[in-house]
Design an enzyme around this catalytic site. Structure first.
Site, PDB file in Angstrom:
ATOM      1  N   LYS A 123       0.839  -1.217   0.000  1.00  0.00           N
ATOM      2  CA  LYS A 123       0.000   0.000   0.000  1.00  0.00           C
ATOM      3  C   LYS A 123       0.859   1.247   0.000  1.00  0.00           C
ATOM      4  CE  LYS A 123       0.845   1.387   4.406  1.00  0.00           C
ATOM      5  NZ  LYS A 123       1.679   2.419   4.784  1.00  0.00           N
ATOM      6  N   PRO A 127       9.341  -4.686  -0.177  1.00  0.00           N
ATOM      7  CA  PRO A 127      10.471  -4.479   0.722  1.00  0.00           C
ATOM      8  C   PRO A 127      10.041  -4.607   2.183  1.00  0.00           C
ATOM      9  CG  PRO A 127      10.278  -2.671  -0.857  1.00  0.00           C
ATOM     10  CD  PRO A 127       9.091  -3.548  -1.070  1.00  0.00           C
ATOM     11  N   GLY A 178       7.602   0.657   4.890  1.00  0.00           N
ATOM     12  CA  GLY A 178       6.494   1.604   4.931  1.00  0.00           C
ATOM     13  C   GLY A 178       5.405   1.251   3.934  1.00  0.00           C
ATOM     14  N   GLY A 216       3.991  -4.509   4.047  1.00  0.00           N
ATOM     15  CA  GLY A 216       4.107  -5.858   3.480  1.00  0.00           C
ATOM     16  C   GLY A 216       3.755  -6.943   4.488  1.00  0.00           C
ATOM     17  N   GLY A 217       4.204  -6.785   5.724  1.00  0.00           N
ATOM     18  CA  GLY A 217       3.877  -7.775   6.750  1.00  0.00           C
ATOM     19  C   GLY A 217       2.370  -7.828   6.985  1.00  0.00           C
ATOM     20  N   SER A 218       1.742  -6.669   7.027  1.00  0.00           N
ATOM     21  CA  SER A 218       0.283  -6.624   7.216  1.00  0.00           C
ATOM     22  C   SER A 218      -0.432  -7.313   6.062  1.00  0.00           C
ATOM     23  CB  SER A 218      -0.195  -5.168   7.306  1.00  0.00           C
ATOM     24  OG  SER A 218       0.459  -4.506   8.353  1.00  0.00           O
ATOM     25  N   ALA A 219       0.055  -7.085   4.854  1.00  0.00           N
ATOM     26  CA  ALA A 219      -0.552  -7.728   3.683  1.00  0.00           C
ATOM     27  C   ALA A 219      -0.387  -9.242   3.766  1.00  0.00           C
ATOM     28  CB  ALA A 219       0.083  -7.179   2.408  1.00  0.00           C
ATOM     29  N   ASP A 258      -2.851  -2.030  10.005  1.00  0.00           N
ATOM     30  CA  ASP A 258      -2.991  -1.992   8.542  1.00  0.00           C
ATOM     31  C   ASP A 258      -3.574  -3.285   7.964  1.00  0.00           C
ATOM     32  OD1 ASP A 258      -2.072   0.579   8.088  1.00  0.00           O
ATOM     33  OD2 ASP A 258       0.017  -0.048   7.884  1.00  0.00           O
TER      34      ASP A 258
HETATM   35  P1  ATP Z   1       4.221  -0.781   8.470  1.00  0.00           P
HETATM   36  O1  ATP Z   1       4.203   0.359   7.491  1.00  0.00           O
HETATM   37  O2  ATP Z   1       2.894  -1.476   8.637  1.00  0.00           O
HETATM   38  O3  ATP Z   1       4.932  -0.505   9.762  1.00  0.00           O
HETATM   39  P2  ATP Z   1       6.401  -1.860   7.033  1.00  0.00           P
HETATM   40  O4  ATP Z   1       6.096  -2.008   5.591  1.00  0.00           O
HETATM   41  O5  ATP Z   1       7.245  -0.685   7.421  1.00  0.00           O
HETATM   42  O6  ATP Z   1       5.052  -1.909   7.805  1.00  0.00           O
HETATM   43  P3  ATP Z   1       6.817  -4.683   7.327  1.00  0.00           P
HETATM   44  O7  ATP Z   1       7.496  -5.126   6.080  1.00  0.00           O
HETATM   45  O8  ATP Z   1       5.372  -4.959   7.438  1.00  0.00           O
HETATM   46  O9  ATP Z   1       7.112  -3.139   7.578  1.00  0.00           O
HETATM   47  O10 ATP Z   1       7.635  -5.318   8.538  1.00  0.00           O
HETATM   48  C1  ATP Z   1       7.712  -4.774   9.827  1.00  0.00           C
HETATM   49  C2  ATP Z   1       8.478  -5.768  10.712  1.00  0.00           C
HETATM   50  O11 ATP Z   1       7.691  -6.944  10.864  1.00  0.00           O
HETATM   51  C3  ATP Z   1       9.791  -6.214  10.108  1.00  0.00           C
HETATM   52  O12 ATP Z   1      10.836  -5.584  10.790  1.00  0.00           O
HETATM   53  C4  ATP Z   1       9.837  -7.729  10.261  1.00  0.00           C
HETATM   54  O13 ATP Z   1      10.882  -8.152  11.107  1.00  0.00           O
HETATM   55  C5  ATP Z   1       8.508  -8.109  10.909  1.00  0.00           C
HETATM   56  N1  ATP Z   1       7.781  -9.181  10.147  1.00  0.00           N
HETATM   57  C6  ATP Z   1       7.132 -10.220  10.682  1.00  0.00           C
HETATM   58  N2  ATP Z   1       6.548 -10.962   9.732  1.00  0.00           N
HETATM   59  C7  ATP Z   1       6.825 -10.392   8.555  1.00  0.00           C
HETATM   60  C8  ATP Z   1       6.466 -10.680   7.195  1.00  0.00           C
HETATM   61  N3  ATP Z   1       5.709 -11.740   6.848  1.00  0.00           N
HETATM   62  N4  ATP Z   1       6.917  -9.843   6.235  1.00  0.00           N
HETATM   63  C9  ATP Z   1       7.663  -8.755   6.563  1.00  0.00           C
HETATM   64  N5  ATP Z   1       8.027  -8.437   7.824  1.00  0.00           N
HETATM   65  C10 ATP Z   1       7.604  -9.227   8.818  1.00  0.00           C
END
Ligand code: ATP
Length: 305
Positions: free
Chosen positions: A12, A100, A104, A107-110, A142
Site C-alpha cells: 500500500k 520491501p 512503509g 508488506g507484513g500486514s498484507a 494496517d
Molecule cells: P508498516 O508500514 O505497517 O509498519 P512496514 O512495511 O514498514 O510496515 P513490514 O514489512 O510490514 O514493515 O515489517 C515490519 C516488521 O515486521 C519487520 O521488521 C519484520 O521483522 C517483521 N515481520 C514479521 N513478519 C513479517 C512478514 N511476513 N513480512 C515482513 N516483515 C515481517
C-alpha cells in the site's frame, strides 16, 4: 481435496497520513487515505503438522529482516484463526516476497491478511467477513485495509476502514531502500520533532474531493498528498529528501515517502512518464526502481491446488 492455496497480498501507499500527538496509551491518532498497489507478495499455505515458514525472494529483499519462525506475522495470523475456530491445526507458509521489508508499504500486514484468507480456504472454515476483519484488526492496524484493498479512508489507529469509490488508475515509481526503517523509531522521531501535533486529526477533505472527481492526469491530487511522518523519516535518512527532489526533477508529479518509510513513491501522470522517471533514477545509480499501478483489489486467491 485442496492441498494448497495461494493468496495475493498487495503493498500500500498512503496518499494522506495525518498523525496527531501520541496519546497516553502510546498510540497516535491517525487519519489516512491509502491505496493498494500492483507490487505484491504471494502467500501459499500447505497442510503441515506444525507451523513452518519458507521465504522465496530475489537478492534485493533483506532476508535477515524476515522472521523464519513463530514471530512471523503469518504464523501469528494462522494461530489466531485456528484459535478463533477452536481448531488444533497448523500449516506451512511459503511467502514469495517482492514488497520491501520494513519499507512503509505494510508488506507484513498484507502477508497477515493473505494468511487469514488462505487458511480459511484451505481448512474450509467459512469465516464471516466481519470475523475476518476483527481478527485482522487484532494482528495490526494496517491488516484490515489489506483485506479490503482498493482505496480507503482509515481512522482510529488505522483499524477503521471505509472503502472509497476510486475509478482512476495511477502510475507510481517505487524506490525501496536496501535497509528498512523501524516504524516505532520513526514515530519517536515524529514526537521529538512535533511536540505540538494536534490531539485530533482531521479528514483531508480536499484530497477526498480530488479522488471523487479525479483530474485525468492527477496533477491536483499530486499537490494534495501529505505524509506527516515524512519530516521524521527524512531527519533519520537525509538522503531520502535528495531522492524525492531527484524524482521530481526527472518528471514525477510528486514524490512522497510511504508511511514510515523509507520507500519513496513518485506519482506520475501516466505509464510513459513513470518509465522515464524509472530510467533516470536507475541511471543515477539507484539499484532497485519499480513501476506499479494502483489501486488494485485487496487480498484474493490466485491458485488452488
Ligand atoms: P508498516 O508500514 O505497517 O509498519 P512496514 O512495511 O514498514 O510496515 P513490514 O514489512 O510490514 O514493515 O515489517 C515490519 C516488521 O515486521 C519487520 O521488521 C519484520 O521483522 C517483521 N515481520 C514479521 N513478519 C513479517 C512478514 N511476513 N513480512 C515482513 N516483515 C515481517
Amino acid at each position: 481435496m485442496t492441498h494448497s492455496v495461494t493468496v495475493r497480498a498487495a503493498a500500500k501507499v498512503n496518499l494522506h497520513l495525518g498523525v496527531g500527538r501520541h496519546r497516553p496509551d502510546g498510540f497516535h491518532p491517525l487519519s489516512t487515505v491509502y491505496q493498494t498497489l500492483s507490487l505484491h507478495d504471494d502467500v501459499t499455505v500447505t497442510t503441515c503438522p506444525r507451523w513452518a515458514v519458507d521465504l522465496v525472494c530475489e537478492d534485493d529483499i533483506d532476508r535477515d529482516a524476515f522472521p523464519m519462525g513463530e514471530e512471523n506475522i503469518v504464523v501469528r495470523a494462522g494461530r489466531l484463526l485456528a484459535t478463533h475456530h477452536g481448531a488444533d491445526r497448523a500449516a506451512e507458509f511459503t511467502v514469495r516476497k517482492s514488497i520491501p521489508i520494513a519499507g512503509g508499504l505494510a508488506g507484513g500486514s498484507a502477508d497477515a491478511a493473505a494468511a487469514l484468507v488462505a487458511l480459511d480456504r484451505l481448512w474450509d472454515l467459512q469465516t464471516s467477513d466481519d470475523d475476518l476483519l476483527a481478527l485482522a484488526a487484532q494482528l495490526g492496524s494496517d491488516v484490515p485495509f489489506a483485506l479490503v484493498g482498493g482505496t480507503a479512508l482509515g481512522g482510529g489507529r488505522g483499524e477503521v476502514v471505509a472503502p472509497m469509490l476510486d475509478e482512476a488508475t495511477r502510475w507510481w515509481v517505487v524506490v525501496p531502500a536496501r535497509t528498512g526503517l523501524s516504524t516505532p523509531v520513526v514515530y519517536r522521531r515524529f514526537d521529538d520533532l512535533c511536540p505540538d501535533a494536534p490531539d485530533e486529526v482531521t479528514l483531508p477533505e480536499e484530497l477526498l474531493a480530488a479522488l471523487a472527481y479525479p483530474d485525468p492526469d492527477n496533477r491536483i491530487l499530486a499537490t494534495l498528498m501529505r505524509n506527516d511522518l515524512e519530516p521524521a523519516a527524512i531527519d533519520l535518512r537525509p538522503e531520502l529528501g535528495e531522492l524525492i527532489e531527484a524524482g521530481e526533477r526527472a518528471g514525477a508529479l510528486r514524490g512522497i515517502i510511504s508511511g514510515s518509510g523509507p520507500t519513496c513513491m513518485f506519482l506520475c501522470s501516466d505509464r510513459g512518464s513513470a518509465d522515464r522517471v524509472r530510467t533516470t533514477l536507475l541511471d543515477a545509480g539507484h539499484p532497485r526502481v519499480l513501476v506499479a499501478l494502483g489501486p488494485v483489489s485487496g487480498t484474493h486467491v490466485v491458485e488452488y491446488v
